[in-house]
Motif scaffolding. Sequence first.
Motif, short mmCIF file in Angstrom:
data_model
loop_
_atom_site.label_atom_id
_atom_site.label_comp_id
_atom_site.label_asym_id
_atom_site.label_seq_id
_atom_site.Cartn_x
_atom_site.Cartn_y
_atom_site.Cartn_z
N ASP A 11 47.88 66.32 77.24
CA ASP A 11 48.32 65.14 77.97
C ASP A 11 47.18 64.14 78.16
O ASP A 11 47.42 62.94 78.27
N ARG A 12 45.95 64.66 78.25
CA ARG A 12 44.78 63.84 78.48
C ARG A 12 43.64 64.32 77.58
O ARG A 12 43.50 65.53 77.35
N ILE A 13 42.82 63.36 77.14
CA ILE A 13 41.61 63.68 76.38
C ILE A 13 40.46 62.88 76.99
O ILE A 13 40.59 61.67 77.20
N TRP A 14 39.37 63.57 77.30
CA TRP A 14 38.17 62.91 77.83
C TRP A 14 37.08 63.04 76.77
O TRP A 14 36.56 64.12 76.51
N ASP A 15 36.76 61.92 76.13
CA ASP A 15 35.84 61.89 74.99
C ASP A 15 34.61 61.08 75.39
O ASP A 15 34.56 59.87 75.25
N ARG A 16 33.62 61.78 75.91
CA ARG A 16 32.36 61.15 76.24
C ARG A 16 31.25 61.95 75.55
O ARG A 16 31.12 63.14 75.77
N GLY A 17 30.50 61.29 74.67
CA GLY A 17 29.46 61.99 73.94
C GLY A 17 29.98 62.79 72.76
O GLY A 17 29.29 63.65 72.24
N SER A 18 31.21 62.51 72.34
CA SER A 18 31.80 63.27 71.23
C SER A 18 31.93 62.41 69.98
O SER A 18 31.24 62.64 68.99
N LEU A 19 32.78 61.38 70.03
CA LEU A 19 32.89 60.50 68.87
C LEU A 19 31.53 59.92 68.51
O LEU A 19 31.18 59.79 67.33
N VAL A 20 30.73 59.58 69.51
CA VAL A 20 29.42 58.97 69.24
C VAL A 20 28.43 59.98 68.68
O VAL A 20 27.36 59.59 68.18
N MET A 58 47.45 64.98 70.32
CA MET A 58 48.03 64.11 71.33
C MET A 58 49.50 64.41 71.57
O MET A 58 50.31 64.41 70.66
N ARG A 59 49.82 64.65 72.83
CA ARG A 59 51.20 64.85 73.26
C ARG A 59 51.81 63.49 73.60
O ARG A 59 51.08 62.53 73.86
N LYS A 60 53.11 63.39 73.62
CA LYS A 60 53.77 62.15 74.03
C LYS A 60 53.32 61.79 75.44
O LYS A 60 53.24 62.64 76.32
N GLY A 61 52.99 60.51 75.66
CA GLY A 61 52.51 60.08 76.97
C GLY A 61 51.00 60.23 77.14
O GLY A 61 50.48 60.13 78.24
N ILE A 62 50.29 60.43 76.03
CA ILE A 62 48.84 60.68 76.05
C ILE A 62 48.07 59.55 76.74
O ILE A 62 48.40 58.37 76.62
N HIS A 63 47.04 59.94 77.49
CA HIS A 63 46.01 59.03 77.97
C HIS A 63 44.68 59.57 77.44
O HIS A 63 44.27 60.67 77.83
N TYR A 64 44.07 58.79 76.58
CA TYR A 64 42.83 59.20 75.93
C TYR A 64 41.73 58.26 76.40
O TYR A 64 41.73 57.08 76.10
N PHE A 65 40.79 58.80 77.19
CA PHE A 65 39.62 58.04 77.63
C PHE A 65 38.50 58.26 76.63
O PHE A 65 38.10 59.40 76.38
N LEU A 66 37.99 57.17 76.09
CA LEU A 66 36.95 57.23 75.06
C LEU A 66 35.76 56.37 75.50
O LEU A 66 35.91 55.17 75.76
N CYS A 67 34.59 57.00 75.57
CA CYS A 67 33.35 56.27 75.88
C CYS A 67 32.53 56.10 74.60
O CYS A 67 32.31 57.07 73.87
N VAL A 68 32.11 54.87 74.35
CA VAL A 68 31.24 54.61 73.20
C VAL A 68 30.04 53.80 73.68
O VAL A 68 30.02 53.28 74.80
N LEU A 69 29.05 53.69 72.81
CA LEU A 69 27.83 52.97 73.14
C LEU A 69 27.62 51.80 72.18
O LEU A 69 27.86 51.92 70.98
#
Length: 245
Positions: free
Chosen positions: A147-156, A174-185
């Motif tokens: 339902d949620r993904i917290w991506d900090r320090g991963s994609l980068v 990703m499930r329906k209704g996903i909230h994906y927080f993505l931090c980039v630099l």
Amino acid sequence: MDNERTSLDIKEYPDTEVQKNQVLTLEEWQEKWVDHKITFHQKQGHQLLKKYLDSFLKGESGLRVFFPLCGKAVEMKWFADRGHSVVGVEISELGIREFFMEQNLSYSEEPIMEIPGAKVFKSSSGNISLYCCNLFDLPRANIGQFDRIWDRGSLVAVNPADRKRYADIILSLMRKGIHYFLCVLSYDPTKHRGPPFYVSDAEIKRLFGSICKTQCLEEVDVFEEKHKSWGIVSLVEKLYLLTEK
């Protein structure tokens, strides 16, 4: 430095290709943990996640939350303490063990039959499961969707040449209704080789835009004295919210 600024004069650097061949091996990441070269770890948790936590959770209960390349992120316990189910993946067994030790959580470990040599570490409470394996092997473990993904320090941290494979895995989780927080630099990639690697707004849309809407929630000046050794003069962290179209 004003960390509360929400509108910075940020330019998109045109030389995004300059880092495309940079590679850090899994062995090199594991060595960082052994040598305690983990300046990416935030002992107090991420300030932007704290700020936007309510809008991230939206008052829902019993969510499944995924932490890619989780390290020993303290935020995993934040979600577990709120009654959510947390799943992470991390190549460093040392990092996973340190998480449970530092959070005073008892745990068990067992092999992942689908991935030879890999293990899963589970909190005794049952709502934290951390997979010790290569993220690109994770789909074989059939961990379900989130339902949620917290991506900090991963994609980068992912080698630029592997980003498409990475995005495909994230999208599949990703499930329906996903909230994906993505931090980039954001910084001048001609001055620093990475990791962390520079990720542009256009790159985020290229990787996820076919399925997700992208919204930049905040941009924060995170430049510190230590970053001068990177050869850069500015460093901005950007928090994105990705939702289904």
